[in-house]
Design an enzyme around this catalytic site. Sequence first.
Site, PDB file in Angstrom:
ATOM      1  N   LEU A  24       0.855  -1.176   0.000  1.00  0.00           N
ATOM      2  CA  LEU A  24       0.000   0.000   0.000  1.00  0.00           C
ATOM      3  C   LEU A  24       0.892   1.227   0.000  1.00  0.00           C
ATOM      4  O   LEU A  24       1.971   1.214   0.599  1.00  0.00           O
ATOM      5  CB  LEU A  24      -0.889   0.030   1.252  1.00  0.00           C
ATOM      6  CG  LEU A  24      -1.974  -1.033   1.413  1.00  0.00           C
ATOM      7  CD1 LEU A  24      -2.702  -0.826   2.726  1.00  0.00           C
ATOM      8  CD2 LEU A  24      -2.957  -1.007   0.255  1.00  0.00           C
ATOM      9  N   ASP A  25       0.431   2.287  -0.647  1.00  0.00           N
ATOM     10  CA  ASP A  25       1.166   3.543  -0.585  1.00  0.00           C
ATOM     11  C   ASP A  25       1.325   3.973   0.862  1.00  0.00           C
ATOM     12  O   ASP A  25       0.494   3.659   1.729  1.00  0.00           O
ATOM     13  CB  ASP A  25       0.410   4.648  -1.336  1.00  0.00           C
ATOM     14  CG  ASP A  25       0.364   4.417  -2.832  1.00  0.00           C
ATOM     15  OD1 ASP A  25       1.173   3.611  -3.329  1.00  0.00           O
ATOM     16  OD2 ASP A  25      -0.478   5.040  -3.492  1.00  0.00           O
ATOM     17  N   ARG A  26       2.355   4.727   1.092  1.00  0.00           N
ATOM     18  CA  ARG A  26       2.616   5.223   2.448  1.00  0.00           C
ATOM     19  C   ARG A  26       1.416   5.960   3.036  1.00  0.00           C
ATOM     20  O   ARG A  26       1.059   5.779   4.205  1.00  0.00           O
ATOM     21  CB  ARG A  26       3.838   6.149   2.417  1.00  0.00           C
ATOM     22  CG  ARG A  26       4.225   6.744   3.759  1.00  0.00           C
ATOM     23  CD  ARG A  26       5.469   7.605   3.605  1.00  0.00           C
ATOM     24  NE  ARG A  26       5.909   8.140   4.882  1.00  0.00           N
ATOM     25  CZ  ARG A  26       6.998   8.889   5.041  1.00  0.00           C
ATOM     26  NH1 ARG A  26       7.753   9.185   3.985  1.00  0.00           N
ATOM     27  NH2 ARG A  26       7.339   9.342   6.233  1.00  0.00           N
ATOM     28  N   ARG A  57      -4.688   6.455  -7.614  1.00  0.00           N
ATOM     29  CA  ARG A  57      -4.394   7.890  -7.565  1.00  0.00           C
ATOM     30  C   ARG A  57      -4.295   8.471  -8.965  1.00  0.00           C
ATOM     31  O   ARG A  57      -4.842   9.543  -9.263  1.00  0.00           O
ATOM     32  CB  ARG A  57      -3.101   8.105  -6.777  1.00  0.00           C
ATOM     33  CG  ARG A  57      -3.192   7.622  -5.340  1.00  0.00           C
ATOM     34  CD  ARG A  57      -1.833   7.470  -4.682  1.00  0.00           C
ATOM     35  NE  ARG A  57      -1.159   8.759  -4.546  1.00  0.00           N
ATOM     36  CZ  ARG A  57       0.016   8.909  -3.948  1.00  0.00           C
ATOM     37  NH1 ARG A  57       0.642   7.848  -3.431  1.00  0.00           N
ATOM     38  NH2 ARG A  57       0.574  10.107  -3.863  1.00  0.00           N
TER      39      ARG A  57
END
Length: 249
Positions: free
Chosen positions: A65-67, A170
């Site tokens: 997962l993205d930060r 995103r």
Amino acid sequence: MDSPILPATTSLPLPILYQSSDLVAINKPHGLLVHRSPMASDVREFAVQRLRDQLEQRVYPVHRLDRKTGGVLLFSLNESMNSAMQMLFAEGRVHKTYVAIVRGYTPDAMTIDYPLRKDDGPDSNVVQEAITFLKTLQRTEIPFAFGKHATSRYSLVELNPVTGRMHQLRKHMAHILHPIIGDRPHGCNKQNKLFKEHFEMNTMLLHAQRIEFDHPATSERIVIRAPWQSEFERMMGMLFWGNVNSIIS
């Protein structure tokens, strides 16, 4: 090669959503990196490190997962299960559901079929197929002037990525001009500033809400859900007011 063992942190334990003899899932906080990254060399805490210290055993992240994304993050507890789970992800047999708050009124439903370039690695700039299913759960309009508009509009959306490209959700939401609130650099800086000034909100409003798959060893259908992180829940309450849990499966 294994990474060096770091001292245990004093952070609160990571919330465990699911645990068996060979798998464990946590509710990853927004802002926590999954593992070491050369793009964040100053960061000293990672989900891998913290969960390893918490469970006192080695863990293997089977996806990322993205930060700035919170929610379900799955780990294997041994190499054989890690290989099996990696195969499930590669074959598209893991169903992931995200929820996001985005700018504007999104369509009721749509398929975003927009190829994306790789951001890193030896194949940087290679174009890859990328597909996301979108469903609008709720819309809202708040009395905050934005640009030439007297009000601001937002949507709560459910996103199901068919492919798993880096920053896919995103980039896809930015592509259809409904960027995720709090996203940098793909989002809208003016909207991000508005949320910071009016709501003191400084995270990205993207939540990995659910993951589903058939267990590689038992064929049992595994469904893991993550409750909202506090900041995501706070913003839903401020923007949508209703009981959104009743419309989210």
